[in-house]
Motif scaffolding. Structure first.
Motif, PDB file in Angstrom:
ATOM      1  N   MET A 115       8.634   1.188  -8.853  1.00  0.00           N
ATOM      2  CA  MET A 115       9.250   1.727  -7.643  1.00  0.00           C
ATOM      3  C   MET A 115       9.818   0.621  -6.761  1.00  0.00           C
ATOM      4  O   MET A 115      10.883   0.782  -6.154  1.00  0.00           O
ATOM      5  CB  MET A 115       8.238   2.571  -6.879  1.00  0.00           C
ATOM      6  CG  MET A 115       7.812   3.801  -7.674  1.00  0.00           C
ATOM      7  SD  MET A 115       6.756   4.880  -6.754  1.00  0.00           S
ATOM      8  CE  MET A 115       7.979   5.679  -5.750  1.00  0.00           C
ATOM      9  N   ILE A 116       9.128  -0.512  -6.684  1.00  0.00           N
ATOM     10  CA  ILE A 116       9.654  -1.653  -5.924  1.00  0.00           C
ATOM     11  C   ILE A 116      10.956  -2.127  -6.573  1.00  0.00           C
ATOM     12  O   ILE A 116      11.945  -2.404  -5.884  1.00  0.00           O
ATOM     13  CB  ILE A 116       8.620  -2.787  -5.835  1.00  0.00           C
ATOM     14  CG1 ILE A 116       7.440  -2.356  -4.953  1.00  0.00           C
ATOM     15  CG2 ILE A 116       9.252  -4.067  -5.302  1.00  0.00           C
ATOM     16  CD1 ILE A 116       6.268  -3.313  -4.957  1.00  0.00           C
ATOM     17  N   ASN A 117      10.982  -2.202  -7.901  1.00  0.00           N
ATOM     18  CA  ASN A 117      12.190  -2.618  -8.620  1.00  0.00           C
ATOM     19  C   ASN A 117      13.342  -1.655  -8.345  1.00  0.00           C
ATOM     20  O   ASN A 117      14.481  -2.080  -8.103  1.00  0.00           O
ATOM     21  CB  ASN A 117      11.900  -2.701 -10.117  1.00  0.00           C
ATOM     22  CG  ASN A 117      12.978  -3.414 -10.879  1.00  0.00           C
ATOM     23  OD1 ASN A 117      13.271  -4.578 -10.609  1.00  0.00           O
ATOM     24  ND2 ASN A 117      13.574  -2.739 -11.846  1.00  0.00           N
ATOM     25  N   GLN A 118      13.056  -0.353  -8.336  1.00  0.00           N
ATOM     26  CA  GLN A 118      14.089   0.647  -8.047  1.00  0.00           C
ATOM     27  C   GLN A 118      14.609   0.503  -6.617  1.00  0.00           C
ATOM     28  O   GLN A 118      15.813   0.636  -6.381  1.00  0.00           O
ATOM     29  CB  GLN A 118      13.536   2.052  -8.266  1.00  0.00           C
ATOM     30  CG  GLN A 118      13.314   2.394  -9.720  1.00  0.00           C
ATOM     31  CD  GLN A 118      12.575   3.711  -9.912  1.00  0.00           C
ATOM     32  OE1 GLN A 118      11.932   4.218  -9.009  1.00  0.00           O
ATOM     33  NE2 GLN A 118      12.663   4.246 -11.122  1.00  0.00           N
ATOM     34  N   ALA A 119      13.717   0.230  -5.667  1.00  0.00           N
ATOM     35  CA  ALA A 119      14.126   0.069  -4.269  1.00  0.00           C
ATOM     36  C   ALA A 119      15.022  -1.159  -4.120  1.00  0.00           C
ATOM     37  O   ALA A 119      16.034  -1.127  -3.404  1.00  0.00           O
ATOM     38  CB  ALA A 119      12.907  -0.050  -3.366  1.00  0.00           C
ATOM     39  N   LEU A 120      14.688  -2.244  -4.803  1.00  0.00           N
ATOM     40  CA  LEU A 120      15.523  -3.454  -4.748  1.00  0.00           C
ATOM     41  C   LEU A 120      16.888  -3.200  -5.388  1.00  0.00           C
ATOM     42  O   LEU A 120      17.917  -3.637  -4.866  1.00  0.00           O
ATOM     43  CB  LEU A 120      14.811  -4.625  -5.435  1.00  0.00           C
ATOM     44  CG  LEU A 120      13.573  -5.151  -4.725  1.00  0.00           C
ATOM     45  CD1 LEU A 120      12.815  -6.122  -5.614  1.00  0.00           C
ATOM     46  CD2 LEU A 120      13.939  -5.804  -3.407  1.00  0.00           C
ATOM     47  N   GLU A 152       3.657  10.197  -7.162  1.00  0.00           N
ATOM     48  CA  GLU A 152       4.747  10.588  -8.063  1.00  0.00           C
ATOM     49  C   GLU A 152       4.442  10.305  -9.528  1.00  0.00           C
ATOM     50  O   GLU A 152       5.256  10.588 -10.400  1.00  0.00           O
ATOM     51  CB  GLU A 152       6.037   9.879  -7.648  1.00  0.00           C
ATOM     52  CG  GLU A 152       6.531  10.294  -6.276  1.00  0.00           C
ATOM     53  CD  GLU A 152       7.837   9.633  -5.892  1.00  0.00           C
ATOM     54  OE1 GLU A 152       8.559   9.142  -6.790  1.00  0.00           O
ATOM     55  OE2 GLU A 152       8.144   9.602  -4.688  1.00  0.00           O
ATOM     56  N   GLY A 153       3.280   9.694  -9.781  1.00  0.00           N
ATOM     57  CA  GLY A 153       2.914   9.391 -11.160  1.00  0.00           C
ATOM     58  C   GLY A 153       3.728   8.258 -11.759  1.00  0.00           C
ATOM     59  O   GLY A 153       3.977   8.230 -12.953  1.00  0.00           O
ATOM     60  N   LYS A 154       4.160   7.333 -10.917  1.00  0.00           N
ATOM     61  CA  LYS A 154       4.934   6.174 -11.376  1.00  0.00           C
ATOM     62  C   LYS A 154       4.188   4.902 -11.000  1.00  0.00           C
ATOM     63  O   LYS A 154       3.356   4.897 -10.102  1.00  0.00           O
ATOM     64  CB  LYS A 154       6.304   6.128 -10.705  1.00  0.00           C
ATOM     65  CG  LYS A 154       7.230   7.246 -11.055  1.00  0.00           C
ATOM     66  CD  LYS A 154       8.558   7.047 -10.352  1.00  0.00           C
ATOM     67  CE  LYS A 154       9.538   8.144 -10.660  1.00  0.00           C
ATOM     68  NZ  LYS A 154      10.800   7.962  -9.951  1.00  0.00           N
ATOM     69  N   GLU A 185       0.828  -1.206   0.000  1.00  0.00           N
ATOM     70  CA  GLU A 185       0.000   0.000   0.000  1.00  0.00           C
ATOM     71  C   GLU A 185       0.864   1.258   0.000  1.00  0.00           C
ATOM     72  O   GLU A 185       0.559   2.238  -0.695  1.00  0.00           O
ATOM     73  CB  GLU A 185      -0.938   0.000   1.206  1.00  0.00           C
ATOM     74  CG  GLU A 185      -1.924   1.134   1.202  1.00  0.00           C
ATOM     75  CD  GLU A 185      -2.799   1.195  -0.039  1.00  0.00           C
ATOM     76  OE1 GLU A 185      -3.161   2.317  -0.442  1.00  0.00           O
ATOM     77  OE2 GLU A 185      -3.122   0.135  -0.615  1.00  0.00           O
ATOM     78  N   ALA A 186       1.962   1.239   0.734  1.00  0.00           N
ATOM     79  CA  ALA A 186       2.865   2.391   0.763  1.00  0.00           C
ATOM     80  C   ALA A 186       3.463   2.648  -0.624  1.00  0.00           C
ATOM     81  O   ALA A 186       3.542   3.801  -1.074  1.00  0.00           O
ATOM     82  CB  ALA A 186       3.970   2.170   1.794  1.00  0.00           C
ATOM     83  N   PHE A 187       3.875   1.582  -1.312  1.00  0.00           N
ATOM     84  CA  PHE A 187       4.425   1.752  -2.662  1.00  0.00           C
ATOM     85  C   PHE A 187       3.346   2.234  -3.622  1.00  0.00           C
ATOM     86  O   PHE A 187       3.609   3.069  -4.497  1.00  0.00           O
ATOM     87  CB  PHE A 187       5.058   0.451  -3.167  1.00  0.00           C
ATOM     88  CG  PHE A 187       6.503   0.310  -2.782  1.00  0.00           C
ATOM     89  CD1 PHE A 187       7.497   0.965  -3.480  1.00  0.00           C
ATOM     90  CD2 PHE A 187       6.871  -0.498  -1.721  1.00  0.00           C
ATOM     91  CE1 PHE A 187       8.835   0.836  -3.134  1.00  0.00           C
ATOM     92  CE2 PHE A 187       8.205  -0.632  -1.359  1.00  0.00           C
ATOM     93  CZ  PHE A 187       9.182   0.036  -2.065  1.00  0.00           C
ATOM     94  N   ARG A 188       2.121   1.738  -3.487  1.00  0.00           N
ATOM     95  CA  ARG A 188       1.032   2.187  -4.363  1.00  0.00           C
ATOM     96  C   ARG A 188       0.740   3.666  -4.149  1.00  0.00           C
ATOM     97  O   ARG A 188       0.565   4.421  -5.113  1.00  0.00           O
ATOM     98  CB  ARG A 188      -0.220   1.349  -4.110  1.00  0.00           C
ATOM     99  CG  ARG A 188      -0.132  -0.017  -4.746  1.00  0.00           C
ATOM    100  CD  ARG A 188      -1.400  -0.800  -4.513  1.00  0.00           C
ATOM    101  NE  ARG A 188      -1.369  -2.026  -5.300  1.00  0.00           N
ATOM    102  CZ  ARG A 188      -2.129  -3.070  -5.071  1.00  0.00           C
ATOM    103  NH1 ARG A 188      -2.994  -3.070  -4.079  1.00  0.00           N
ATOM    104  NH2 ARG A 188      -2.048  -4.139  -5.837  1.00  0.00           N
ATOM    105  N   GLN A 189       0.678   4.092  -2.882  1.00  0.00           N
ATOM    106  CA  GLN A 189       0.411   5.496  -2.596  1.00  0.00           C
ATOM    107  C   GLN A 189       1.535   6.392  -3.099  1.00  0.00           C
ATOM    108  O   GLN A 189       1.293   7.448  -3.691  1.00  0.00           O
ATOM    109  CB  GLN A 189       0.206   5.701  -1.094  1.00  0.00           C
ATOM    110  CG  GLN A 189      -1.108   5.147  -0.590  1.00  0.00           C
ATOM    111  CD  GLN A 189      -1.260   5.294   0.914  1.00  0.00           C
ATOM    112  OE1 GLN A 189      -0.392   5.845   1.594  1.00  0.00           O
ATOM    113  NE2 GLN A 189      -2.370   4.782   1.444  1.00  0.00           N
ATOM    114  N   LYS A 190       2.764   5.957  -2.876  1.00  0.00           N
ATOM    115  CA  LYS A 190       3.927   6.736  -3.332  1.00  0.00           C
ATOM    116  C   LYS A 190       3.943   6.796  -4.864  1.00  0.00           C
ATOM    117  O   LYS A 190       4.217   7.842  -5.443  1.00  0.00           O
ATOM    118  CB  LYS A 190       5.212   6.100  -2.799  1.00  0.00           C
ATOM    119  CG  LYS A 190       6.459   6.917  -3.031  1.00  0.00           C
ATOM    120  CD  LYS A 190       7.612   6.299  -2.256  1.00  0.00           C
ATOM    121  CE  LYS A 190       8.938   6.940  -2.567  1.00  0.00           C
ATOM    122  NZ  LYS A 190       9.089   8.274  -2.075  1.00  0.00           N
ATOM    123  N   GLY A 191       3.618   5.696  -5.504  1.00  0.00           N
ATOM    124  CA  GLY A 191       3.560   5.663  -6.962  1.00  0.00           C
ATOM    125  C   GLY A 191       2.492   6.596  -7.513  1.00  0.00           C
ATOM    126  O   GLY A 191       2.725   7.322  -8.479  1.00  0.00           O
TER     127      GLY A 191
END
Length: 89
Positions: free
Chosen positions: A50-55, A43-45, A34-40
């Motif tokens: 974003m999960i791939n970038q974090a990894l 930021e329009g991503k 949910e945090a990644f979805r909200q952040k995405g």
């Protein structure tokens, strides 16, 4: 379904193959997803991007060069191992 559709030669799978990517199934805690979805959304991503970038960022940090303290510890451990083996012989 319309009778004129002919799926005899159809193939299952992705319409557009992704070069350099692999589809996987993974379990992620609900709050993390949910945090990644909200952040995405903010930021329009895409959240998967974003999960791939974090990894990738995590793996890049794991490749940091060895610092002086780590090198000293490794040398001391290796010297102890060599000293121990030579004392047995």
């Amino acid at each position: 379904m319309k009778p004129e559709y002919d799926f005899d030669q159809a193939k299952r799978g992705a319409i557009v193959p992704q070069e350099g990517k692999t589809r996987i199934t993974i379990y992620i805690d609900n709050d993390i997803l949910e945090a990644f979805r909200q952040k995405g959304d903010a930021e329009g991503k895409g959240y998967q991007t974003m999960i791939n970038q974090a990894l990738r960022q995590y793996l890049d940090q794991a490749k940091l060069p060895l610092d002086e303290d780590t090198l000293r510890r490794i040398f001391q451990e290796e010297l102890r191992a060599v000293t121990f083996v030579s004392s047995i012989e």
